[in-house]
Write an enzyme that holds these catalytic residues in place. Sequence first.
Site, short mmCIF file in Angstrom:
data_model
loop_
_atom_site.label_atom_id
_atom_site.label_comp_id
_atom_site.label_asym_id
_atom_site.label_seq_id
_atom_site.Cartn_x
_atom_site.Cartn_y
_atom_site.Cartn_z
N GLY A 1 0.82 -1.20 0.00
CA GLY A 1 0.00 0.00 0.00
C GLY A 1 0.84 1.25 0.00
O GLY A 1 2.07 1.21 -0.14
N HIS A 2 0.18 2.38 0.18
CA HIS A 2 0.84 3.69 0.15
C HIS A 2 1.01 4.28 1.54
O HIS A 2 1.30 5.47 1.68
CB HIS A 2 0.05 4.66 -0.73
CG HIS A 2 0.00 4.26 -2.17
ND1 HIS A 2 -0.68 4.98 -3.13
CD2 HIS A 2 0.55 3.21 -2.83
CE1 HIS A 2 -0.55 4.40 -4.31
NE2 HIS A 2 0.19 3.32 -4.16
#
Length: 387
Positions: free
Chosen positions: A235-236
């Site tokens: 993810g970010h």
Amino acid sequence: MSPLAIFFFFFFNLSLATNTIYNVQNFGAQSNGKIDSTKAFLSCMGFCMCFYERLHYYVPRGNYLIRNIYFNGQTCKSNAIAIHIDGTLLAPSDYNAIDNDGSWIKFEKVNRVSIYGGIFDGQGASLWACKNSKKNCPKGTTALAFYNSNNIVMSGVTVQNSQMFHILVDGCHNAMIQGVKVLSPGNSPNTDGIHVQSSSGVSIMNSNIGTGDDCISIGPGNSNLWIEGIACGPGHGISIGSLGWESQEQGVQNVTVKMVSFTSTENGVRVKTWARPSNGFVRNVLFQHIVMSNVQNPIIIDQNYCPNHESCPNQGSGVKISDVTYEDIHGTSATEIAVKLDCSKTNPCSGITLEDVNLSYKNGRAEASCVNAGGRASGFEELSKCL
């Protein structure tokens, strides 16, 4: 556990003391994952309009295919609703089969709704493929959304493969999300794990989140958020922002993020604002007891966000960032610059504290870069020079 978490744990367990239980199968729901059970679910849940007592809904083991479900609390007289799920709810695999109205399963203006267990599968792969091929595709729907609601609990729930956001909390007060799993591939676009905006008193605890976008994203208008015990990756990372798109925008304040591990994520803890004029703000934020493992940007403030230099070229962010503390953050960076504070040229960051931050890159110490940032730092020499 925060005091808010303890309060809601006991409060909502007491709310389960009722003998009224409605099984969706008794209303015609089919558990083979092929027959549309939308009407059966709506018929079952519609019973709440007839009773003032606390209600239980039960979804047995099996796979239940359902299209959009909208639950409006204004038509419901019940003072508490608990939904217990042992099965899996499936969205249609064809994204054109779902109304593109923003949400697959939507709760609005509800009070004291609790969801325990179960899997919500958005089956978003076909829409991701469309988006990744850069075709003209619909925006997609959020899997599970709460709007303008109070006293919400989600526990032991899995939300996976959403077309877009997995869980949305918008305009809500006092929500507890604990022990959840949010899962989608790293290449699934715009699939934020949990997005919170315009809300207060939200706790997200002891959960595993891996998506193609932010694990947790915090939009404008939030206050008193508690995030603890999160495993993030892929993810970010965990992001406050994007903020400042509107010139008149509510700020973000009183946010705690602690006991979090990031594994091979694009970012760790991030504050992101558009490079546009705005009256927004971010203040009183604590990032504490965090472990980074091969994270590209472990600590980042980006106040010059302007994709493709459109709508904001050469403009300074109007969002004021102050009193942000980074404490006890350790681990490894996948890039040489592990701490990057790129603050606004028109509203420099103030009150930044870096304490016991120790990040390495390859076999040496990582670097730090600070622009328009003021505060204090303790730890390795690069941080002291940075501020």
